[in-house]
Design a protein around this motif. Structure first.
Motif, PDB file in Angstrom:
ATOM      1  N   ASP A 632       0.818  -1.216   0.000  1.00  0.00           N
ATOM      2  CA  ASP A 632       0.000   0.000   0.000  1.00  0.00           C
ATOM      3  C   ASP A 632       0.851   1.265   0.000  1.00  0.00           C
ATOM      4  OD1 ASP A 632      -2.609  -1.351   0.288  1.00  0.00           O
ATOM      5  OD2 ASP A 632      -1.804  -1.941   2.243  1.00  0.00           O
ATOM      6  N   VAL A 633       1.907   1.270   0.816  1.00  0.00           N
ATOM      7  CA  VAL A 633       2.772   2.451   0.950  1.00  0.00           C
ATOM      8  C   VAL A 633       4.208   2.015   0.707  1.00  0.00           C
ATOM      9  CG1 VAL A 633       3.563   4.322   2.443  1.00  0.00           C
ATOM     10  CG2 VAL A 633       1.208   3.473   2.645  1.00  0.00           C
ATOM     11  N   LEU A 634       4.829   2.619  -0.301  1.00  0.00           N
ATOM     12  CA  LEU A 634       6.227   2.325  -0.600  1.00  0.00           C
ATOM     13  C   LEU A 634       7.071   3.509  -0.141  1.00  0.00           C
ATOM     14  CD1 LEU A 634       8.150   0.258  -1.924  1.00  0.00           C
ATOM     15  CD2 LEU A 634       7.985   1.637  -4.019  1.00  0.00           C
ATOM     16  N   VAL A 635       7.914   3.287   0.871  1.00  0.00           N
ATOM     17  CA  VAL A 635       8.799   4.326   1.390  1.00  0.00           C
ATOM     18  C   VAL A 635      10.150   4.140   0.711  1.00  0.00           C
ATOM     19  CG1 VAL A 635       9.792   5.385   3.449  1.00  0.00           C
ATOM     20  CG2 VAL A 635       7.554   4.253   3.580  1.00  0.00           C
ATOM     21  N   ALA A 636      10.594   5.148  -0.037  1.00  0.00           N
ATOM     22  CA  ALA A 636      11.761   4.953  -0.904  1.00  0.00           C
ATOM     23  C   ALA A 636      12.631   6.191  -0.956  1.00  0.00           C
ATOM     24  CB  ALA A 636      11.296   4.588  -2.316  1.00  0.00           C
ATOM     25  N   THR A 637      13.852   5.981  -1.421  1.00  0.00           N
ATOM     26  CA  THR A 637      14.723   7.095  -1.777  1.00  0.00           C
ATOM     27  C   THR A 637      14.413   7.464  -3.220  1.00  0.00           C
ATOM     28  OG1 THR A 637      16.433   5.558  -2.498  1.00  0.00           O
ATOM     29  CG2 THR A 637      16.542   6.340  -0.212  1.00  0.00           C
ATOM     30  N   THR A 638      15.273   8.274  -3.816  1.00  0.00           N
ATOM     31  CA  THR A 638      15.032   8.690  -5.197  1.00  0.00           C
ATOM     32  C   THR A 638      15.313   7.570  -6.186  1.00  0.00           C
ATOM     33  OG1 THR A 638      17.262   9.613  -5.196  1.00  0.00           O
ATOM     34  CG2 THR A 638      15.446  11.131  -4.792  1.00  0.00           C
ATOM     35  N   VAL A 639      15.487   6.347  -5.692  1.00  0.00           N
ATOM     36  CA  VAL A 639      15.619   5.193  -6.569  1.00  0.00           C
ATOM     37  C   VAL A 639      14.387   5.055  -7.465  1.00  0.00           C
ATOM     38  CG1 VAL A 639      14.610   3.503  -5.009  1.00  0.00           C
ATOM     39  CG2 VAL A 639      16.377   2.796  -6.609  1.00  0.00           C
ATOM     40  N   ILE A 640      13.264   5.656  -7.056  1.00  0.00           N
ATOM     41  CA  ILE A 640      12.031   5.579  -7.850  1.00  0.00           C
ATOM     42  C   ILE A 640      11.920   6.729  -8.835  1.00  0.00           C
ATOM     43  CG2 ILE A 640      10.803   4.461  -5.953  1.00  0.00           C
ATOM     44  CD1 ILE A 640       9.291   7.293  -5.774  1.00  0.00           C
ATOM     45  N   GLU A 641      12.935   7.597  -8.883  1.00  0.00           N
ATOM     46  CA  GLU A 641      12.832   8.827  -9.676  1.00  0.00           C
ATOM     47  C   GLU A 641      12.500   8.569 -11.139  1.00  0.00           C
ATOM     48  OE1 GLU A 641      15.594  12.728 -10.749  1.00  0.00           O
ATOM     49  OE2 GLU A 641      16.381  11.100  -9.528  1.00  0.00           O
ATOM     50  N   VAL A 642      13.084   7.525 -11.698  1.00  0.00           N
ATOM     51  CA  VAL A 642      12.791   7.174 -13.082  1.00  0.00           C
ATOM     52  C   VAL A 642      12.507   5.675 -13.141  1.00  0.00           C
ATOM     53  CG1 VAL A 642      14.076   9.001 -14.232  1.00  0.00           C
ATOM     54  CG2 VAL A 642      15.280   6.973 -13.484  1.00  0.00           C
ATOM     55  N   GLY A 643      11.669   5.308 -14.076  1.00  0.00           N
ATOM     56  CA  GLY A 643      11.458   3.889 -14.340  1.00  0.00           C
ATOM     57  C   GLY A 643      10.247   3.259 -13.686  1.00  0.00           C
ATOM     58  N   MET A 644       9.827   3.758 -12.523  1.00  0.00           N
ATOM     59  CA  MET A 644       8.672   3.167 -11.849  1.00  0.00           C
ATOM     60  C   MET A 644       7.396   3.555 -12.598  1.00  0.00           C
ATOM     61  SD  MET A 644       9.488   1.351  -9.148  1.00  0.00           S
ATOM     62  CE  MET A 644       8.135   1.379  -7.993  1.00  0.00           C
ATOM     63  N   ASP A 645       6.627   2.562 -12.988  1.00  0.00           N
ATOM     64  CA  ASP A 645       5.426   2.822 -13.782  1.00  0.00           C
ATOM     65  C   ASP A 645       4.265   2.047 -13.170  1.00  0.00           C
ATOM     66  OD1 ASP A 645       3.763   3.731 -15.760  1.00  0.00           O
ATOM     67  OD2 ASP A 645       4.412   2.264 -17.241  1.00  0.00           O
ATOM     68  N   VAL A 646       3.755   2.558 -12.060  1.00  0.00           N
ATOM     69  CA  VAL A 646       2.665   1.904 -11.334  1.00  0.00           C
ATOM     70  C   VAL A 646       1.408   2.758 -11.502  1.00  0.00           C
ATOM     71  CG1 VAL A 646       1.864   1.081  -9.091  1.00  0.00           C
ATOM     72  CG2 VAL A 646       4.296   0.930  -9.695  1.00  0.00           C
ATOM     73  N   HIS A 647       0.502   2.292 -12.329  1.00  0.00           N
ATOM     74  CA  HIS A 647      -0.665   3.092 -12.691  1.00  0.00           C
ATOM     75  C   HIS A 647      -1.620   3.322 -11.526  1.00  0.00           C
ATOM     76  CE1 HIS A 647      -0.344   2.335 -17.318  1.00  0.00           C
ATOM     77  NE2 HIS A 647       0.792   2.722 -16.770  1.00  0.00           N
ATOM     78  N   ASN A 648      -1.530   2.490 -10.498  1.00  0.00           N
ATOM     79  CA  ASN A 648      -2.474   2.607  -9.384  1.00  0.00           C
ATOM     80  C   ASN A 648      -1.987   3.562  -8.296  1.00  0.00           C
ATOM     81  OD1 ASN A 648      -4.996   1.733  -8.288  1.00  0.00           O
ATOM     82  ND2 ASN A 648      -3.846   0.578  -6.748  1.00  0.00           N
ATOM     83  N   ALA A 649      -0.755   4.091  -8.424  1.00  0.00           N
ATOM     84  CA  ALA A 649      -0.221   5.021  -7.424  1.00  0.00           C
ATOM     85  C   ALA A 649      -0.713   6.427  -7.727  1.00  0.00           C
ATOM     86  CB  ALA A 649       1.301   4.977  -7.433  1.00  0.00           C
ATOM     87  N   THR A 650      -1.367   7.046  -6.745  1.00  0.00           N
ATOM     88  CA  THR A 650      -1.992   8.352  -6.987  1.00  0.00           C
ATOM     89  C   THR A 650      -1.520   9.441  -6.028  1.00  0.00           C
ATOM     90  OG1 THR A 650      -3.833   7.637  -5.588  1.00  0.00           O
ATOM     91  CG2 THR A 650      -4.101   7.395  -7.981  1.00  0.00           C
ATOM     92  N   LEU A 651      -0.781   9.074  -4.973  1.00  0.00           N
ATOM     93  CA  LEU A 651      -0.326  10.076  -4.006  1.00  0.00           C
ATOM     94  C   LEU A 651       1.163   9.901  -3.750  1.00  0.00           C
ATOM     95  CD1 LEU A 651      -0.876  12.328  -1.886  1.00  0.00           C
ATOM     96  CD2 LEU A 651      -1.371  10.495  -0.236  1.00  0.00           C
ATOM     97  N   MET A 652       1.884  11.016  -3.779  1.00  0.00           N
ATOM     98  CA  MET A 652       3.295  11.007  -3.421  1.00  0.00           C
ATOM     99  C   MET A 652       3.526  12.014  -2.308  1.00  0.00           C
ATOM    100  SD  MET A 652       6.756  11.598  -5.676  1.00  0.00           S
ATOM    101  CE  MET A 652       6.720   9.922  -6.299  1.00  0.00           C
ATOM    102  N   VAL A 653       4.148  11.562  -1.233  1.00  0.00           N
ATOM    103  CA  VAL A 653       4.519  12.424  -0.111  1.00  0.00           C
ATOM    104  C   VAL A 653       6.041  12.526  -0.115  1.00  0.00           C
ATOM    105  CG1 VAL A 653       4.442  12.756   2.384  1.00  0.00           C
ATOM    106  CG2 VAL A 653       2.501  11.665   1.204  1.00  0.00           C
TER     107      VAL A 653
END
Length: 788
Positions: A632-653
């Protein structure tokens, strides 16, 4: 002019002036206007270098001074010192505007003392002298300067004294201040003798300074050097035709007026001469690279109708945008040509660059060649493999399973098991794999291709020259090159940094991309908003959506500012702007995961971590599970900055959002809103209202135009942050030019350089310009020139 602590000149070491070094030995001079070592083989007509510029600095200013300059400025030769140009100029009658001093930067200011008081320290022996200065703007602008045990300051900095101060601006008690700055007293007597009056009206040059080597020390060295040099002997690299059109002052005069201007009207003309000279040298070097590329032989990969590319187009579930189709047609024509394509493709996150690149790769495969796709991280390489296989469907399963026009796509990374790695190496070497996706592992000596025809480089700024060339060397003929970046680059930056590439932009977003709303969440103003952030996260999860939480470091008191794998090549995740240097604790992934798991608002949700220190298999497993909806919640560094393509993710904190650059924040928020559902990005900061970094966050929230933000980012940060070999704090490779201020000049210089090189590729008729380029392309900015 002398500083309060004096400059240790070793005048006894002076053993003469101009004329030394006639043998022409020396390492040369970097920067615009620099003249250095000449190639061993003479090329008539030959520009005669001025050998004194290659002398060791100690020959003209003495060993003690040269040692101090080397220690603090990393300068060794006379020419390097001559090209240590002032950053700005102060008119002695115009005092510095104290309201606009930048936080956490070294500044040199001209001001008048209005008060001085000294008090004893309470907890230890000694005194603190507080000096209040003013800029006389008519506003109540003052600045407090503190000296610890400042005995000399107590005597000299009396009320009414005019002085120049140099130090680092800090924030203390909510007010800007300087602590223990260097200073120099300036003449301010209207009844002074004639010479003093002349000096009093001359502009004060302000040089780049360090804490131990303030501006006036550089000025003292320069003032000693100039009389010892015959500057008319320095060959002018600007051809007379262009110098006349630009109305450039003579080179020898420009050296004098840039360092010792007679009036405030003189130094701008000197600066203009060196700006154009630098732009011409840089653009000529790039024009030579473009000319060379156009005359290299490459294998043309013509379109084959009825083959793999046509099959791919037929099953593509959507229609290409007009922009995608236009660039695809352009790339197809260049790949079919007999000289290598060199193209930069930039576009917003989600603009469809991958499809453009894939079509180019399929065209090469159809023509019997192979394509290598180079990604900066294993996470991103795995994501590209997943997305490309999804786009290809059965066409990516090889001829045995996918039909006669299918090809094989393989992944090659450093952490792969030995058996899988061996299989991928064999597929690449035999030609079985038409597309090979990988990280730096592709550059290994044991990686071979049957017929490498195209290289696609994703996020080019994360790779060095040697890495790119190592991959090119695996092809029998120069391969075609397609460079992609999702980081928007202002026009003149692309023209300068990637000047040997043709630039294309994807500006349309594909259908189905929902708008992203961005809000600043200032916890210093609204502490209660923190609980609301996590309640809002729970609302998204209850609606069947997912949430990213981004942190600037991994955690566990590792002291790291950024994820080491997320940003290879030394690129800093925190913005090296006004926040730099503060000691506030930063949010770390490991700590935040534990914290969120205890919150009642997120009870019953699955919260996991993703960062660069995880094992490769763990990273890929976590990403796959998040993409599948299991997290439900993925806590990450900027490793997600490019390449992550998850269509169901709608909120970024984004926690401690002020630690990131504007362009990076824009790229991060592009991870949400990708599946047709509206996206929201919350920029969380603990900074107080009015802090410069708060303004940056507000700018990000105000627009979704990445190019507008990229320009604003560049305006607010040092240009070296974007242009330099190091992304943070590094030199830009540009001495006088500003890629934003000098747009028109750079465009003129590019046109002039193209004209010169087309008529005379080896610059045989322009030996001084060739000498300039040979010296200008130093070890430092060679990588800068070749980043494309």
């Amino acid at each position: 002019m002398t500083s309060s602590d004096g400059l240790p000149f070793d005048f006894d070491a002076f053993d003469g002036g101009a004329g030394h070094g006639a043998d022409g030995t020396g390492s040369g001079v970097g920067g615009a206007g620099g003249i250095g070592g000449v190639p061993d083989e003479p090329q008539p007509p030959r520009a005669r270098e001025y050998p004194d510029l290659a002398l060791d600095l100690s020959r003209l200013v003495g060993a003690a001074t040269a040692k101090s300059v080397l220690k603090h400025l990393d300068i060794t030769t006379v020419g390097q010192m001559l090209h240590q140009f002032p950053r700005r100029y102060l008119a002695r009658g115009e005092l510095t505007d104290l309201d606009n001093l930048p936080l956490e930067e070294e500044v040199t200011i001209l001001a008048r003392v209005v008060a001085l008081s000294t008090r004893h320290m309470q907890r230890r022996r000694g005194t603190i002298s507080d000096v209040v200065i003013t800029d006389n703007t008519g506003r109540p602008s003052t600045l407090k300067i503190s000296f610890f045990n400042g005995w000399t300051a107590q005597k000299e900095l009396r009320q009414g004294v005019l002085a120049m101060f140099s130090g680092r601006v800090t924030l203390y008690g909510g007010h800007k201040s300087l602590t223990n700055p260097d200073y120099v007293l300036l003449p301010d007597d209207p009844l002074a003798e004639h010479e003093a009056e002349i000096q009093a009206v001359k502009p004060v040059p302000v040089y780049p300074a360090t804490a131990k080597f303030p501006s006036w020390k550089t000025q003292n060295v320069i003032t000693t050097l100039l009389p010892a040099l015959d500057l008319e002997k320095v060959p002018d690299p600007v051809p007379p035709l262009y110098a006349g059109r630009e109305k450039l002052m003579p080179l020898w005069e420009a050296y004098e007026q840039i360092h010792l201007p007679s009036s405030m009207d003189d130094w701008p003309r000197a600066q203009q001469r060196f700006r154009y000279q630098e732009a011409l040298a840089l653009q000529t070097a790039l024009a030579q690279k473009r000319f060379e590329a156009l005359h290299q032989n490459a294998t043309g990969r013509a379109l084959r109708h009825g083959a793999l590319l046509d099959s791919f187009d037929a099953q593509l579930p959507y229609t290409l945008t007009a922009g995608q189709q236009q660039i695809c047609d352009l790339v197809a024509g260049e790949i079919a040509a007999g000289h290598p394509m060199h193209r930069l493709l930039q576009g917003e996150v989600g603009s469809g660059k991958t499809v453009v690149a894939l079509r180019a790769m399929l065209q090469v495969v159809d023509a019997g060649g192979q394509a290598a796709f180079l990604a900066p991280t294993e996470v991103l390489a795995a994501q590209h493999l997943h997305s490309i296989l999804a786009l290809l469907g059965n066409l990516g399963e090889g001829p045995l399973l996918g039909g006669p026009h299918a090809t094989s796509v393989v992944l090659l990374t450093g952490s792969m098991p030995a058996a899988a790695r061996k299989k991928a190496l064999l597929a690449a070497a035999s030609g079985e794999a038409g597309i090979v996706i990988g990280t730096h592992a592709l550059l290994s000596d044991n990686v071979q291709f049957a017929d490498l025809g195209l290289i696609v480089v994703d996020e080019q700024h994360r790779f060095g020259v040697e890495q790119r060339d190592a991959l090119r060397a695996k092809a029998e003929k120069p391969p075609h090159l397609l460079v992609m970046t999702a980081t928007p680059i202002p026009r003149t930056v692309a023209m300068t940094v990637f000047g040997d590439l043709e630039v294309s932009e994807l500006t349309e977003l594909p259908l189905g991309r929902a708008p992203i709303t961005t809000h600043v969440a200032p916890l210093a103003d609204h502490p209660g908003w923190e609980s609301r952030i996590w309640a809002r996260s729970r609302e998204e999860i209850d609606n069947g959506r997912q949430v990213y939480v981004v942190c600037p470091k991994i955690g566990d008191d590792d002291g790291s500012v950024v994820d080491p794998q997320a940003l290879p090549g030394g690129r800093a995740g925190r913005d090296p702007g006004p926040s730099s240097g503060d000691e506030r604790a930063m949010a770390g992934v490991l700590d935040v995961v534990q914290q969120l798991r205890t919150l009642p608002a997120l009870a019953g949700t699955r919260i996991e971590a993703l960062h660069g220190r995880l094992d490769s298999m763990d990273k890929q497993g976590t990403m796959a599970e998040f993409a599948a909806g299991g997290i439900d919640v993925l806590v990450a560094t900027t490793v997600i900055e490019v390449g992550m393509d998850v269509h169901n993710a709608t909120l970024m904190v984004i926690l401690d959002a002020d630690r990131f650059g504007m362009s990076q924040l824009h790229q991060l928020r592009g991870r949400v809103g990708r599946g047709g559902h509206p996206g929201t990005c919350l920029l969380v900061t603990g900074l107080e209202r009015g802090h410069p970094s708060r303004k940056r966050l507000e700018a990000v929230a105000a627009t979704t135009d990445g190019f507008v933000l990229a320009r604003a980012d560049l305006e607010q940060r040092r240009e070296g942050d974007i242009l330099g070999a190091r992304q943070s704090g590094g030199r830009s490779g540009l001495r006088m030019l500003s890629v934003l201020r000098d747009e028109a000049l750079i465009e003129r210089a590019r046109a002039d350089a193209t004209e010169i090189v087309n008529a005379d590729p080896e610059l045989k008729s322009h030996p001084a310009l060739k000498l300039e380029i040979d010296t200008y392309v130093t070890e430092q900015n060679e990588a800068f020139l070749e980043r494309g």
